[in-house]
Design an enzyme around this catalytic site. Structure first.
Site, PDB file in Angstrom:
ATOM      1  N   LYS A  34     -42.534   3.997  86.699  1.00  0.00           N
ATOM      2  CA  LYS A  34     -42.058   2.973  85.751  1.00  0.00           C
ATOM      3  C   LYS A  34     -41.364   1.823  86.475  1.00  0.00           C
ATOM      4  CE  LYS A  34     -38.918   2.713  81.768  1.00  0.00           C
ATOM      5  NZ  LYS A  34     -37.875   3.433  81.001  1.00  0.00           N
ATOM      6  N   THR A  36     -38.169   1.767  87.652  1.00  0.00           N
ATOM      7  CA  THR A  36     -36.795   1.592  87.175  1.00  0.00           C
ATOM      8  C   THR A  36     -35.990   0.996  88.329  1.00  0.00           C
ATOM      9  OG1 THR A  36     -35.999   3.718  88.008  1.00  0.00           O
ATOM     10  CG2 THR A  36     -37.028   3.725  85.811  1.00  0.00           C
ATOM     11  N   THR A 125     -34.411  20.914  91.109  1.00  0.00           N
ATOM     12  CA  THR A 125     -33.257  20.770  92.012  1.00  0.00           C
ATOM     13  C   THR A 125     -32.411  22.036  92.017  1.00  0.00           C
ATOM     14  OG1 THR A 125     -31.118  19.651  92.161  1.00  0.00           O
ATOM     15  CG2 THR A 125     -32.182  19.569  90.044  1.00  0.00           C
ATOM     16  N   ASP A 126     -31.703  22.254  93.110  1.00  0.00           N
ATOM     17  CA  ASP A 126     -30.779  23.401  93.155  1.00  0.00           C
ATOM     18  C   ASP A 126     -29.614  23.213  92.169  1.00  0.00           C
ATOM     19  OD1 ASP A 126     -29.427  21.369  94.526  1.00  0.00           O
ATOM     20  OD2 ASP A 126     -28.990  22.576  96.312  1.00  0.00           O
ATOM     21  N   GLU A 127     -29.440  21.966  91.672  1.00  0.00           N
ATOM     22  CA  GLU A 127     -28.314  21.714  90.775  1.00  0.00           C
ATOM     23  C   GLU A 127     -28.453  22.457  89.447  1.00  0.00           C
ATOM     24  OE1 GLU A 127     -26.735  17.730  90.780  1.00  0.00           O
ATOM     25  OE2 GLU A 127     -27.632  17.316  92.727  1.00  0.00           O
ATOM     26  N   TYR A 153     -27.285  15.239  84.238  1.00  0.00           N
ATOM     27  CA  TYR A 153     -28.464  15.246  85.115  1.00  0.00           C
ATOM     28  C   TYR A 153     -28.994  16.666  85.282  1.00  0.00           C
ATOM     29  CZ  TYR A 153     -31.045  15.599  89.516  1.00  0.00           C
ATOM     30  OH  TYR A 153     -31.993  15.914  90.471  1.00  0.00           O
ATOM     31  N   LYS A 157     -32.512  18.491  83.977  1.00  0.00           N
ATOM     32  CA  LYS A 157     -33.492  19.096  84.893  1.00  0.00           C
ATOM     33  C   LYS A 157     -33.720  20.571  84.536  1.00  0.00           C
ATOM     34  CE  LYS A 157     -35.187  17.436  88.114  1.00  0.00           C
ATOM     35  NZ  LYS A 157     -36.456  16.653  88.246  1.00  0.00           N
ATOM     36  N   LYS A 192     -26.833   7.044  96.768  1.00  0.00           N
ATOM     37  CA  LYS A 192     -26.601   8.448  97.117  1.00  0.00           C
ATOM     38  C   LYS A 192     -25.763   8.489  98.392  1.00  0.00           C
ATOM     39  CE  LYS A 192     -29.233   9.775  93.701  1.00  0.00           C
ATOM     40  NZ  LYS A 192     -30.654  10.024  93.756  1.00  0.00           N
ATOM     41  N   PRO A 208     -16.408   5.358 100.292  1.00  0.00           N
ATOM     42  CA  PRO A 208     -15.780   6.140  99.226  1.00  0.00           C
ATOM     43  C   PRO A 208     -16.121   7.626  99.313  1.00  0.00           C
ATOM     44  CG  PRO A 208     -17.650   4.900  98.355  1.00  0.00           C
ATOM     45  CD  PRO A 208     -17.555   4.560  99.810  1.00  0.00           C
ATOM     46  N   VAL A 209     -15.086   8.447  99.427  1.00  0.00           N
ATOM     47  CA  VAL A 209     -15.270   9.908  99.436  1.00  0.00           C
ATOM     48  C   VAL A 209     -14.583  10.446  98.189  1.00  0.00           C
ATOM     49  CG1 VAL A 209     -14.620  12.045 100.624  1.00  0.00           C
ATOM     50  CG2 VAL A 209     -15.462  10.087 101.934  1.00  0.00           C
ATOM     51  N   TYR A 210     -15.344  11.149  97.359  1.00  0.00           N
ATOM     52  CA  TYR A 210     -14.777  11.652  96.109  1.00  0.00           C
ATOM     53  C   TYR A 210     -13.791  12.783  96.416  1.00  0.00           C
ATOM     54  CZ  TYR A 210     -18.829   9.343  93.863  1.00  0.00           C
ATOM     55  OH  TYR A 210     -19.780   8.449  93.434  1.00  0.00           O
TER      56      TYR A 210
HETATM   57  P1  NAD Z   1     -35.351   8.476  93.014  1.00  0.00           P
HETATM   58  O1  NAD Z   1     -34.303   8.137  92.017  1.00  0.00           O
HETATM   59  O2  NAD Z   1     -35.303   7.873  94.373  1.00  0.00           O
HETATM   60  O3  NAD Z   1     -36.789   8.111  92.412  1.00  0.00           O
HETATM   61  C1  NAD Z   1     -37.165   8.374  91.101  1.00  0.00           C
HETATM   62  C2  NAD Z   1     -38.441   7.583  90.803  1.00  0.00           C
HETATM   63  O4  NAD Z   1     -38.854   7.909  89.466  1.00  0.00           O
HETATM   64  C3  NAD Z   1     -38.249   6.074  90.855  1.00  0.00           C
HETATM   65  O5  NAD Z   1     -39.309   5.482  91.577  1.00  0.00           O
HETATM   66  C4  NAD Z   1     -38.287   5.651  89.401  1.00  0.00           C
HETATM   67  O6  NAD Z   1     -38.791   4.330  89.196  1.00  0.00           O
HETATM   68  C5  NAD Z   1     -39.214   6.700  88.795  1.00  0.00           C
HETATM   69  N1  NAD Z   1     -39.001   6.885  87.359  1.00  0.00           N
HETATM   70  C6  NAD Z   1     -37.802   7.060  86.715  1.00  0.00           C
HETATM   71  N2  NAD Z   1     -38.009   7.172  85.387  1.00  0.00           N
HETATM   72  C7  NAD Z   1     -39.363   7.095  85.189  1.00  0.00           C
HETATM   73  C8  NAD Z   1     -40.192   7.161  84.044  1.00  0.00           C
HETATM   74  N3  NAD Z   1     -39.676   7.308  82.813  1.00  0.00           N
HETATM   75  N4  NAD Z   1     -41.530   7.056  84.218  1.00  0.00           N
HETATM   76  C9  NAD Z   1     -42.062   6.897  85.452  1.00  0.00           C
HETATM   77  N5  NAD Z   1     -41.321   6.793  86.563  1.00  0.00           N
HETATM   78  C10 NAD Z   1     -39.992   6.897  86.441  1.00  0.00           C
HETATM   79  O7  NAD Z   1     -35.367  10.052  93.075  1.00  0.00           O
HETATM   80  P2  NAD Z   1     -35.621  11.089  94.272  1.00  0.00           P
HETATM   81  O8  NAD Z   1     -34.345  11.321  94.983  1.00  0.00           O
HETATM   82  O9  NAD Z   1     -36.836  10.668  95.021  1.00  0.00           O
HETATM   83  O10 NAD Z   1     -35.940  12.404  93.434  1.00  0.00           O
HETATM   84  C11 NAD Z   1     -37.275  12.743  93.068  1.00  0.00           C
HETATM   85  C12 NAD Z   1     -37.269  14.071  92.365  1.00  0.00           C
HETATM   86  O11 NAD Z   1     -36.700  15.062  93.226  1.00  0.00           O
HETATM   87  C13 NAD Z   1     -36.437  14.103  91.089  1.00  0.00           C
HETATM   88  O12 NAD Z   1     -37.127  14.852  90.122  1.00  0.00           O
HETATM   89  C14 NAD Z   1     -35.146  14.800  91.494  1.00  0.00           C
HETATM   90  O13 NAD Z   1     -34.585  15.484  90.402  1.00  0.00           O
HETATM   91  C15 NAD Z   1     -35.655  15.756  92.565  1.00  0.00           C
HETATM   92  N6  NAD Z   1     -34.682  16.153  93.607  1.00  0.00           N
HETATM   93  C16 NAD Z   1     -34.041  15.196  94.341  1.00  0.00           C
HETATM   94  C17 NAD Z   1     -33.178  15.611  95.355  1.00  0.00           C
HETATM   95  C18 NAD Z   1     -32.464  14.603  96.231  1.00  0.00           C
HETATM   96  O14 NAD Z   1     -31.630  15.004  97.061  1.00  0.00           O
HETATM   97  N7  NAD Z   1     -32.767  13.325  96.150  1.00  0.00           N
HETATM   98  C19 NAD Z   1     -32.963  16.972  95.596  1.00  0.00           C
HETATM   99  C20 NAD Z   1     -33.645  17.917  94.814  1.00  0.00           C
HETATM  100  C21 NAD Z   1     -34.504  17.477  93.825  1.00  0.00           C
HETATM  101  P1  TYD Z   2     -25.010  12.533  95.874  1.00  0.00           P
HETATM  102  O1  TYD Z   2     -25.691  11.906  97.044  1.00  0.00           O
HETATM  103  O2  TYD Z   2     -24.763  11.711  94.653  1.00  0.00           O
HETATM  104  O3  TYD Z   2     -25.843  13.846  95.531  1.00  0.00           O
HETATM  105  P2  TYD Z   2     -25.494  15.083  94.511  1.00  0.00           P
HETATM  106  O4  TYD Z   2     -24.346  14.706  93.672  1.00  0.00           O
HETATM  107  O5  TYD Z   2     -26.749  15.172  93.716  1.00  0.00           O
HETATM  108  O6  TYD Z   2     -25.234  16.250  95.395  1.00  0.00           O
HETATM  109  O7  TYD Z   2     -23.605  13.109  96.354  1.00  0.00           O
HETATM  110  C1  TYD Z   2     -23.514  14.052  97.409  1.00  0.00           C
HETATM  111  C2  TYD Z   2     -22.079  14.477  97.513  1.00  0.00           C
HETATM  112  O8  TYD Z   2     -21.293  13.347  97.955  1.00  0.00           O
HETATM  113  C3  TYD Z   2     -21.456  14.896  96.180  1.00  0.00           C
HETATM  114  O9  TYD Z   2     -20.555  15.964  96.410  1.00  0.00           O
HETATM  115  C4  TYD Z   2     -20.707  13.662  95.715  1.00  0.00           C
HETATM  116  C5  TYD Z   2     -20.277  13.022  97.008  1.00  0.00           C
HETATM  117  N1  TYD Z   2     -20.171  11.540  96.989  1.00  0.00           N
HETATM  118  C6  TYD Z   2     -19.015  10.918  97.506  1.00  0.00           C
HETATM  119  O10 TYD Z   2     -18.068  11.588  97.964  1.00  0.00           O
HETATM  120  N2  TYD Z   2     -18.970   9.553  97.499  1.00  0.00           N
HETATM  121  C7  TYD Z   2     -19.969   8.773  96.993  1.00  0.00           C
HETATM  122  O11 TYD Z   2     -19.843   7.521  96.974  1.00  0.00           O
HETATM  123  C8  TYD Z   2     -21.149   9.434  96.486  1.00  0.00           C
HETATM  124  C9  TYD Z   2     -22.285   8.625  95.932  1.00  0.00           C
HETATM  125  C10 TYD Z   2     -21.204  10.815  96.519  1.00  0.00           C
END
Ligand code: NAD
Ligand code: TYD
Length: 340
Positions: A34, A36, A125-127, A153, A157, A192, A208-210
């Site tokens: 899409k 986004t 996701t592991d979440e 989120y 999932k 991220k 920024p560290v949460y």
């Molecule tokens: P991302 O946010 O970088 O990318 C998401 C993509 O999906 C984008 O290109 C966006 O345009 C597209 N999208 C969003 N809504 C849409 C819709 N309605 N229709 C079509 N396209 C749409 O995400 P990512 O980090 O690449 O994650 C990809 C997948 O992996 C997700 O399902 C996420 O839950 C899963 N995942 C991510 C992580 C991680 O660490 N990033 C870990 C485990 C699982």
């Molecule tokens: P993130 O990359 O958002 O992944 P997730 O929440 O899906 O694990 O965050 C990774 C970890 O880092 C999470 O514990 C939140 C923390 N975090 C910060 O401390 N500061 C930040 O600015 C962000 C984005 C995340």
């Protein structure tokens, strides 16, 4: 072999497309995205003119559009990466997460049933397992750990995962699910943790560290995740869930300090800011099922992967600077403006 990859203009989906086009010279990949705020067509510029690649701008919730595309392409396999993915955004606006992550997944599965796809693979996701306590390093998520979510989120999932398993049982759809730990690597959107810290450090902005930064994440290099999905869609059993993770647990504060060290930036840039609501403490995956059944093992050590990632962000400044100067700027001000 035609594979529809949704969300392929995002971080992991794009890396997966590059992996598949390179590894399988006879496969055709159709990317549905899409575009986004998180999707970036420029990420795909290296493959856009490949005759085995097609890009379609489409919302996975658009039932008519999805059915039309599946009718044209009759995909053998569908891999669903498309999702709203940022926990912090889900806390501010859950509704779009419910639409894309749940309704979108169901729409794709309906189209798979209609057009006879041989595999629907859900990227999860592991979440979905919630979190583990810091004082129990002996505990890990296995595929039978109960789902127990913390954020909109992860709730969305987990809902999708339940639907995917229900479509298998009720309609016999050949599905599989992978639940992966935190990924890092090239093309990750700079909201991220890892890319945000790299970008801010390079611009000498606060890091920024949460909270205290003691939360633990299990980091996996994105290419290792792509190899796992490749294995599951070809050899994984229908109806099965596979956990993917590299036993690579790190505290957030240590990740941030490591990046400061790699970039030669002072740790005085670190700012402890207000914690995330409902912040999960620790994620840790037990990957023994995918290792035992499919022979998957992570190949990239964190110390190598993080160096490679930092180098990529140094060499591809234009990619992330364009993002930072766009819509993301408003988000960043809203999210971090009043947090210190
Ligand atoms: P991302 O946010 O970088 O990318 C998401 C993509 O999906 C984008 O290109 C966006 O345009 C597209 N999208 C969003 N809504 C849409 C819709 N309605 N229709 C079509 N396209 C749409 O995400 P990512 O980090 O690449 O994650 C990809 C997948 O992996 C997700 O399902 C996420 O839950 C899963 N995942 C991510 C992580 C991680 O660490 N990033 C870990 C485990 C699982
Ligand atoms: P993130 O990359 O958002 O992944 P997730 O929440 O899906 O694990 O965050 C990774 C970890 O880092 C999470 O514990 C939140 C923390 N975090 C910060 O401390 N500061 C930040 O600015 C962000 C984005 C995340």
């Amino acid at each position: 072999m035609t594979i529809i990859v949704t969300g392929g203009a995002g971080f992991i989906g794009s890396n997966f497309i590059f992996h598949m086009l390179k590894k399988y010279p006879s496969y055709r990949i159709v990317c549905v995205d899409k575009l986004t705020y998180a999707g970036n067509l420029s990420t795909l510029k290296g493959v856009i003119s490949n005759p085995r690649f097609r890009f379609v701008k489409l919302d996975i919730c658009d039932r008519e559009g999805v059915f039309k595309l599946f009718g044209e392409e009759k995909p053998d396999i569908v891999v669903n990466f498309a999702a709203e993915t940022h926990v912090d955004r889900s806390i501010y606006n859950p509704s779009v997460f419910l639409m894309t992550n749940i309704i979108g997944t169901a729409t794709l599965m309906d189209a798979c049933l209609e057009y006879g796809a041989k595999r629907f693979h859900q990227i999860s996701t592991d979440e979905v397992y919630g979190d583990l306590p810091l004082d129990r390093p002996d505990l890990f998520f296995t595929e039978s750990t109960p789902l127990h979510t913390s954020s909109p989120y992860s709730g969305s999932k987990a809902s999708a995962d339940l639907l995917v398993l229900a479509y298998h049982r009720t309609y016999g759809l050949p599905v599989s699910i992978s639940r992966c730990s935190n990924n890092y690597g090239p093309y990750q959107f700079p909201e991220k943790l890892i890319p945000l810290i790299i970008a801010n450090a390079l611009n000498d902005k606060p890091l920024p560290v949460y909270g205290e930064g003691l939360n633990v994440r299990d980091w996996l290099y994105v290419e290792d995740h792509c190899r796992a999905v490749d294995l599951i869609i070809h050899q994984g059993k229908p109806g099965e869930v596979y956990n993917v993770g590299g036993h690579n647990e790190m505290r957030n504060i240590d990740v941030v300090k490591l990046i400061c060290g790699l970039l030669g930036k002072p740790e005085s840039l670190i700012r402890h800011v207000a914690d995330r609501k409902g912040h999960d403490m620790r994620y840790a995956i037990d990957p023994s099922k995918i290792s035992g059944e499919l022979g998957w093992l992570p190949e990239t050590k964190f110390e190598d992967g993080i160096k490679r990632t930092v180098e990529w962000y140094l060499e591809n400044r234009e990619w992330w600077e364009t993002i930072i100067s766009g819509e993301y700027k408003n988000y960043y001000e809203k999210m971090y403006g009043n947090r210190e």
